[in-house]
Motif scaffolding. Structure first.
Motif, mmCIF file in Angstrom:
data_model
loop_
_atom_site.group_PDB
_atom_site.id
_atom_site.type_symbol
_atom_site.label_atom_id
_atom_site.label_comp_id
_atom_site.label_asym_id
_atom_site.label_seq_id
_atom_site.Cartn_x
_atom_site.Cartn_y
_atom_site.Cartn_z
ATOM 1 N N ARG A 1 0.855 -1.185 0.000
ATOM 2 C CA ARG A 1 0.000 0.000 0.000
ATOM 3 C C ARG A 1 0.891 1.235 0.000
ATOM 4 O O ARG A 1 1.881 1.304 0.734
ATOM 5 C CB ARG A 1 -0.916 0.043 1.238
ATOM 6 N N GLY A 2 0.519 2.230 -0.798
ATOM 7 C CA GLY A 2 1.234 3.484 -0.781
ATOM 8 C C GLY A 2 1.078 4.174 0.560
ATOM 9 O O GLY A 2 -0.024 4.219 1.106
ATOM 10 N N GLY A 3 2.180 4.691 1.109
ATOM 11 C CA GLY A 3 2.114 5.391 2.382
ATOM 12 C C GLY A 3 2.745 4.631 3.523
ATOM 13 O O GLY A 3 3.008 5.212 4.590
ATOM 14 N N ILE A 4 3.015 3.334 3.352
ATOM 15 C CA ILE A 4 3.715 2.587 4.405
ATOM 16 C C ILE A 4 5.166 3.053 4.484
ATOM 17 O O ILE A 4 5.735 3.185 5.564
ATOM 18 C CB ILE A 4 3.636 1.071 4.143
ATOM 19 N N LEU A 5 5.752 3.325 3.316
ATOM 20 C CA LEU A 5 7.076 3.932 3.260
ATOM 21 C C LEU A 5 6.908 5.445 3.120
ATOM 22 O O LEU A 5 6.151 5.907 2.258
ATOM 23 C CB LEU A 5 7.877 3.398 2.066
ATOM 24 N N ASP A 6 7.558 6.204 3.950
ATOM 25 C CA ASP A 6 7.522 7.662 3.880
ATOM 26 C C ASP A 6 8.256 8.107 2.612
ATOM 27 O O ASP A 6 9.481 7.974 2.503
ATOM 28 C CB ASP A 6 8.197 8.241 5.127
ATOM 29 N N GLU A 7 7.523 8.636 1.636
ATOM 30 C CA GLU A 7 8.112 8.942 0.331
ATOM 31 C C GLU A 7 9.154 10.052 0.410
ATOM 32 O O GLU A 7 10.153 10.019 -0.320
ATOM 33 C CB GLU A 7 7.010 9.278 -0.676
ATOM 34 N N GLU A 8 8.957 11.026 1.275
ATOM 35 C CA GLU A 8 9.949 12.093 1.424
ATOM 36 C C GLU A 8 11.252 11.541 1.996
ATOM 37 O O GLU A 8 12.347 11.896 1.555
ATOM 38 C CB GLU A 8 9.402 13.209 2.330
ATOM 39 N N ALA A 9 11.122 10.673 2.992
ATOM 40 C CA ALA A 9 12.310 10.057 3.583
ATOM 41 C C ALA A 9 13.013 9.171 2.560
ATOM 42 O O ALA A 9 14.250 9.152 2.480
ATOM 43 C CB ALA A 9 11.917 9.238 4.814
ATOM 44 N N LEU A 10 12.249 8.427 1.776
ATOM 45 C CA LEU A 10 12.833 7.588 0.730
ATOM 46 C C LEU A 10 13.663 8.424 -0.235
ATOM 47 O O LEU A 10 14.787 8.049 -0.597
ATOM 48 C CB LEU A 10 11.729 6.873 -0.059
ATOM 49 N N TYR A 11 13.105 9.537 -0.652
ATOM 50 C CA TYR A 11 13.796 10.382 -1.628
ATOM 51 C C TYR A 11 15.146 10.856 -1.054
ATOM 52 O O TYR A 11 16.170 10.839 -1.750
ATOM 53 C CB TYR A 11 12.932 11.583 -1.996
ATOM 54 N N THR A 12 15.133 11.260 0.191
ATOM 55 C CA THR A 12 16.372 11.737 0.817
ATOM 56 C C THR A 12 17.426 10.640 0.872
ATOM 57 O O THR A 12 18.588 10.843 0.485
ATOM 58 C CB THR A 12 16.082 12.247 2.238
ATOM 59 N N TYR A 13 17.036 9.456 1.337
ATOM 60 C CA TYR A 13 18.003 8.371 1.519
ATOM 61 C C TYR A 13 18.411 7.728 0.194
ATOM 62 O O TYR A 13 19.507 7.160 0.097
ATOM 63 C CB TYR A 13 17.440 7.325 2.476
ATOM 64 N N LEU A 14 17.547 7.797 -0.808
ATOM 65 C CA LEU A 14 17.929 7.322 -2.144
ATOM 66 C C LEU A 14 18.904 8.298 -2.796
ATOM 67 O O LEU A 14 19.856 7.904 -3.465
ATOM 68 C CB LEU A 14 16.682 7.151 -3.015
ATOM 69 N N SER A 15 18.655 9.591 -2.594
ATOM 70 C CA SER A 15 19.490 10.621 -3.210
ATOM 71 C C SER A 15 20.901 10.642 -2.625
ATOM 72 O O SER A 15 21.875 10.888 -3.341
ATOM 73 C CB SER A 15 18.842 12.003 -3.040
ATOM 74 N N ASN A 16 21.012 10.378 -1.304
ATOM 75 C CA ASN A 16 22.350 10.427 -0.712
ATOM 76 C C ASN A 16 23.079 9.088 -0.790
ATOM 77 O O ASN A 16 24.199 8.946 -0.290
ATOM 78 C CB ASN A 16 22.298 10.927 0.738
#
Length: 523
Positions: A228-243
């Motif tokens: 389900r969308g929303g179980i993973l925090d998308e903003e947090a994902l973006y930060t940790y994927l980017s770094n």
């Protein structure tokens, strides 16, 4: 003639059981094309048709709505229930397809298959750019061991992966049977090479994997979400994927869909699919077959297995038993929120004049109320016992002569591996439902609204400290009940509030001296 309207491109082959039945007519087409909506007895939909209050009013002779799939977000359940329309779904039809899609996403992100495919289509041959990772020997962390998580675990073991699971309700026996290692969420985050989530989206699981706990994961971890969308925090994902902390992420679901403008999908270490985990020919056939068989059973006046709402009961006993059914449902919810350990058994005991009635409905109501927050599907009185069996715990009822001075008493006891929790309740004509005992503590309160259950040491000043803290925080107590077994020993408080409390209030209560535990219960 029992007339069934199959909308939303339902697989015709899957409707064969209905097509072959004499006295049943199946019509294919959209709800807008039906010239005589009053002639339709059953409606089969997927996700395109919105079964609203207005649609049910137009098709006012419909007796059953079947969702050829799991989710029923496109069906107004309350409106259907109010009209006496039974709603069913097909919860098992896409289990394999979703598990296989998740596994495919894991392999694709580990081996960088989509990126390599795109590169070669662009005329490049950069073998060194797509060095991947093997699944063999890796630690796969599964969050939520429902049907899909279970199937995924089986496949991962075949690839020589170590499977560990975070599921608060996973018993030791079931974990041993499935050959998985039960761990806490923190342990799973800290030690998994790949993390995949398979829980329902609830208040508790929204942003379950977030900025704070992603910092605990391994450098180079992979994350998967086909649930389900929303179980993973998308903003947090973006930060940790980017770094670069997260090596890769595979997503089939998003908070907002369609997700074509979601910035996550444009990151080079993200692969994405448009919510297609359940979209296989076999899955669509399976869900069509499941609902067709259920509709056929319903048309013959027999109970169905996968009912989403409560079917009407017309016998005289229903009016007598229904208040206790509602009491049991709420009691189940109370127990589920109060007891967070793995479950081995639930016992329900009836005493009083209620034993002269069929208490099966009451028992199923308690079980479905208990299970609903714990599993990734709709639970109802029909399928609750089957789901309890799936979850690996037993459930039974018995009668007693000990009424505790009430006309009727219902005791429910949840038994775990190391502890248990009991609740006694009754229904008093003119006064309604009451909880009269919790874990051996006498009490008397209405099981409704926003509650906090506090266990504390029976010392002078504890109740005052709780009251002062809430007063300082400008939180109004609507009602309070206290109980103790002996002076100076253990005691409890049950506080009722007009609105749900913030979690920081609960934390402040827990920090008070002599407070042993505090649990929010929303009914």
């Amino acid at each position: 003639m029992f007339r069934v309207l199959a909308a939303d491109s339902i697989a015709k082959e899957g409707m064969a059981a209905l097509e072959k039945e004499s006295g049943v007519s199946v019509i294919y087409g959209s709800v807008e094309d039906v010239q005589d909506p009053e002639s339709i007895d059953a409606l089969v939909v997927r996700s395109a048709t919105k079964v609203t209050k207005e649609l049910l009013s137009r098709f006012h002779n419909i007796r059953i709505v079947a969702r050829a799939g799991v989710g029923v977000d496109n069906i107004d359940i309350d409106a259907a229930t109010q009209r006496g329309v039974l709603v069913i779904n097909a919860p098992d039809g896409n289990t394999i397809s979703t598990a296989e899609h998740t596994f495919a996403m894991i392999m694709a992100i580990l081996r960088k298959i989509p990126q390599a495919n795109q590169s070669i289509k662009e005329g490049k041959w950069n073998r060194s750019s797509f060095t991947g990772a093997e699944l063999s020997g890796k630690v796969l962390g599964i969050v939520g061991l429902g049907r899909i998580g279970t199937e995924l675990a089986k496949r991962a073991r075949a690839f020589d992966s170590k499977v560990q699971v975070f599921d608060p309700f996973l018993t030791t026996e079931r974990a041993k049977t499935l050959q998985v290692v039960p761990v806490s969420l923190d342990e799973l985050l800290e030690s998994s090479d790949i993390i995949t989530v398979h829980t329902p989206l609830t208040k508790e699981t929204k942003n379950l994997i977030n900025t704070e706990n992603l910092s605990k994961t391994k450098q180079g971890v992979y994350l998967i979400n086909c649930a389900r969308g929303g179980i993973l925090d998308e903003e947090a994902l973006y930060t940790y994927l980017s770094n670069g902390h997260i090596a890769g992420c595979a997503l089939d679901v998003f908070v907002q869909e369609p997700a074509v403008e979601n910035r996550l999908v444009h990151l080079p270490n993200v692969i994405a699919t448009p919510h297609i985990a359940a979209s296989t020919a076999e899955a669509q056939m399976n869900v069509a077959e499941q609902v067709a068989k259920e509709i056929l059973t319903f048309s013959k006046g027999k109970p169905v297995k996968n009912a989403v709402n409560l079917p009407a009961v017309s016998n005289d006993d229903f009016q007598k038993i229904y208040p206790y059914y509602e009491l049991a449902k709420v009691s189940g919810q109370f127990l589920s929120q109060s007891f967070s350990s793995p479950i081995k058994e639930i016992k329900i005991t009836f005493a009083g004049t209620i034993t002269e009635l069929d208490t099966g409905l009451v028992s199923r109501g308690l079980l479905s109320g208990f299970l609903q927050p714990r599993v990734d599907r709709i639970v109802n009185d029909i399928n609750a016992t089957l789901i309890a069996k799936e979850q690996g715990f037993s459930f039974g009822e018995k009668y007693s002569t000990e009424t505790q001075g009430y006309e009727n008493i219902i005791e429910a006891r949840v038994i775990g591996e190391t502890e248990s929790f009991s609740l006694q309740s009754t229904y008093i004509n003119g006064y309604g439902p009451r909880v009269v005992n919790i874990n051996g503590y006498s009490t008397d309160f209405v099981p409704e609204g926003f509650l906090i259950y506090i266990e504390h040491v029976d010392k002078p000043g504890v109740i005052g400290r709780v009251g002062k803290l809430l007063g300082d925080l400008e939180v109004n107590i609507a009602a309070m009940q206290v109980g103790r077994k002996m002076a100076g020993g253990e005691a409890i408080m049950m506080l009722t509030f007009d609105k749900e409390l913030d979690q920081d209030v609960l934390l402040r209560i827990k920090e008070l001296s002599d407070v042993v535990s505090a649990t929010t219960i929303n009914l």
